[in-house]
Design a protein around this motif. Sequence first.
Motif, short mmCIF file in Angstrom:
data_model
loop_
_atom_site.label_atom_id
_atom_site.label_comp_id
_atom_site.label_asym_id
_atom_site.label_seq_id
_atom_site.Cartn_x
_atom_site.Cartn_y
_atom_site.Cartn_z
N GLN A 312 0.96 -1.53 0.20
CA GLN A 312 0.20 0.08 0.15
C GLN A 312 0.63 1.30 -0.54
OE1 GLN A 312 -2.88 0.11 3.02
NE2 GLN A 312 -4.01 -2.47 2.83
N ALA A 313 1.88 0.84 0.59
CA ALA A 313 2.91 2.26 0.82
C ALA A 313 3.61 2.94 -0.54
CB ALA A 313 3.86 2.08 1.15
N GLY A 314 3.21 2.14 -1.82
CA GLY A 314 3.90 3.00 -3.23
C GLY A 314 2.96 2.81 -3.07
N ILE A 315 1.74 2.65 -3.49
CA ILE A 315 0.27 2.30 -4.47
C ILE A 315 0.45 4.00 -5.78
CG2 ILE A 315 -1.34 3.63 -3.48
CD1 ILE A 315 -1.28 0.60 -5.55
N PHE A 316 0.66 4.86 -4.70
CA PHE A 316 0.59 6.37 -5.80
C PHE A 316 2.24 6.90 -5.96
CE2 PHE A 316 -2.65 6.51 -2.35
CZ PHE A 316 -3.73 7.31 -3.30
N ASP A 317 3.00 5.71 -5.88
CA ASP A 317 4.46 5.86 -6.87
C ASP A 317 4.25 5.87 -8.00
OD1 ASP A 317 4.94 6.58 -4.51
OD2 ASP A 317 6.49 4.81 -4.07
N LYS A 318 5.17 6.35 -9.17
CA LYS A 318 4.79 6.77 -10.48
C LYS A 318 5.52 5.16 -10.91
CE LYS A 318 8.41 9.08 -12.63
NZ LYS A 318 9.39 9.96 -13.14
N PHE A 319 4.85 4.65 -11.75
CA PHE A 319 5.35 3.87 -12.56
C PHE A 319 4.44 2.35 -11.37
CE2 PHE A 319 8.02 5.60 -15.41
CZ PHE A 319 7.49 6.39 -15.76
N TYR A 320 3.93 2.07 -10.12
CA TYR A 320 4.50 1.67 -9.48
C TYR A 320 3.15 0.42 -9.71
CZ TYR A 320 3.78 -1.33 -5.43
OH TYR A 320 3.97 -2.59 -3.61
N ARG A 321 3.03 -0.97 -10.17
CA ARG A 321 2.33 -1.52 -10.30
C ARG A 321 2.11 -2.77 -9.17
NH1 ARG A 321 2.10 -4.19 -15.79
NH2 ARG A 321 -0.52 -4.06 -15.65
N VAL A 322 0.70 -3.04 -8.22
CA VAL A 322 1.09 -4.26 -6.82
C VAL A 322 1.69 -5.24 -8.18
CG1 VAL A 322 -0.65 -5.79 -5.34
CG2 VAL A 322 -0.53 -3.14 -5.97
N GLU A 323 2.05 -6.30 -7.68
CA GLU A 323 2.45 -7.30 -8.43
C GLU A 323 2.01 -8.75 -8.89
OE1 GLU A 323 5.05 -9.42 -11.20
OE2 GLU A 323 5.74 -7.22 -10.35
N GLU A 324 0.51 -8.87 -8.10
CA GLU A 324 0.16 -9.88 -7.68
C GLU A 324 -1.12 -9.77 -8.96
OE1 GLU A 324 1.33 -8.15 -5.54
OE2 GLU A 324 1.39 -10.36 -4.13
N THR A 325 -1.36 -7.97 -9.18
CA THR A 325 -2.21 -7.47 -9.86
C THR A 325 -1.24 -7.07 -11.77
OG1 THR A 325 -2.23 -5.37 -9.83
CG2 THR A 325 -3.47 -6.97 -8.19
N SER A 326 -0.70 -7.49 -11.59
CA SER A 326 -0.10 -6.20 -13.22
C SER A 326 -0.03 -7.66 -14.60
CB SER A 326 0.55 -6.34 -12.74
OG SER A 326 2.16 -7.42 -12.33
N HIS A 327 -0.83 -9.28 -13.75
CA HIS A 327 -0.16 -10.03 -14.98
C HIS A 327 -2.20 -9.59 -15.30
CE1 HIS A 327 3.09 -10.89 -15.50
NE2 HIS A 327 3.29 -10.74 -13.62
N ARG A 328 -2.87 -10.06 -14.82
CA ARG A 328 -4.47 -9.43 -14.24
C ARG A 328 -5.54 -8.28 -15.06
NH1 ARG A 328 -7.13 -11.69 -9.09
NH2 ARG A 328 -8.55 -11.28 -9.90
N PHE A 329 -4.93 -7.21 -14.76
CA PHE A 329 -5.21 -6.13 -15.06
C PHE A 329 -4.21 -5.68 -15.89
CE2 PHE A 329 -7.15 -7.84 -11.23
CZ PHE A 329 -7.94 -7.94 -11.35
#
Length: 372
Positions: A312-329
Motif C-alpha cells: 500500500q505504501a507505494g500505490i501512489f508512486d510513479k509506474f508502481y503496479r501491485v505485482e499480484e495484479t499486474s498480469h490480471r489487469f
Amino acid sequence: MILIVDDKPENIFSLKKILELNNFRVDTANSGEEALKKILKNAYALIILDVQMPGMDGFEVAEAISGYSKAKDIPIIFLSAINTDKRFVTKGYASGGLDYVTKPVDPDILLLKVKTFYRLYEQTMELTQIQDTLREEIEFRKEAEKKKDEFISIASHELKTPLTSIKAYLQLSERSIHDGNSGTTRQYLQRTMVQLDKLNNLIADLLDISKIESGKLKFNKKHFDFEPLLNSAIDIIRQTHDGVRIILTGKANVQVFGDEVRIEQVLINYLTNAFKYSPGTKEVYVDVSTSPDNQLVVKVKDNGIGIPAEKQAGIFDKFYRVEETSHRFQGMGIGLYICAEILRRHNGTYQVESEEGKGSTFSFTLPISGVL
C-alpha cells in the motif's frame, strides 16, 4: 573527536590540555578494555594509544580495533617511554598504528602529527561519502533504467491492445457494410469508439507524466461548486460502464478553489479503478463530507480484490503496479501518481485503506473555499 588511552591520569591530563587548547574535542579511557567499549559506542577521528598498560597493552588494543568494521580505519598514534628499537616500532605498525611517538612527548611534534592525521581522516571520510553518493547514484540510475525499460514494455503493450481492437472492429465494420448489415456496423463502430477512448486516455496520461516531469503541468484554478462536478464524474462512469451502480452518501454543498477539470480527473480515476479491480461486482460507494478543519473529504469504496498491506505504501508512486495484479489487469501504473500530483498542487491529501480480498477505500481531501 580524539580518544586518548593511557593508564596514568597525569599523562591523560597533559595530553588533553594540549589538544583542547588547539580546539580538538577529546575523550579519554584509562585502560584498553574501557577504550574498546567506547570505540564500539562512539566515532573517533584519531586514537592516541599508550603501549605500556596493565591488562591489554596498546598493541592488543590496536589489533582488536582492526577487527571492528566501523573502527578499523581510525588512525592510531602509539605512545611509549621504552622499547624504541626497530623491532618494537615495527610491531606497532604491524598492529595497525600509523605513527609512533616516544615519551616524554614533544607538544609541537605531537600537535603536528595530530593535525596531519586528523586532516587525513577528514579527507578519507569525505572521499568515502563521495563514493557512497556515487554508488547510490549508480544504483538509482540502474534501477531507473530498469523501470524505464519495464515502463516502455508496459506502455507498448497497453497502447497496442486498443489499436489491435480498433483495427479488428474496423475490418469487421467494412465487411458488414459490404453485406448491407447496418445494425452490426453500428455495433462495431460503437466498440471502436470505446477503444479509441481508451487509447485517448492512455495518451493523455503519458502527456501528463511528461508535463509533470518537466514542471509544465498547468492548472486553471477558480472557485467552483463541488457537487455538480461530483455528479458529472459519476454520470460519466455510468455511461461508460454498463449496468454499474454508484451509491452516493453524504452532502458537500461547498466551493473549492482549483482546476475543475483536474479534480474531475482524480474522481474519474478513483471510480474507474474501483470497478476495474472489483471483477464480478457492479457496486461502488462514494461518500462525501466535510471535516472540522474545513476540508472536503471524498471516499471511494469498492468490494474488490484489495491491496496487500506491504504494497500500500507505494500505490501512489510513479509506474508502481501491485505485482499480484499486474498480469490480471491492464494499466501502466501512472494514474494514481498523476492523481497524487494533482492533489498535492491543490494542497490536498490522498490515502488508501485496504484489506486483501475485502476491497479498498481511496480517499482525498481538498481545502474548502466556501459553503453554499
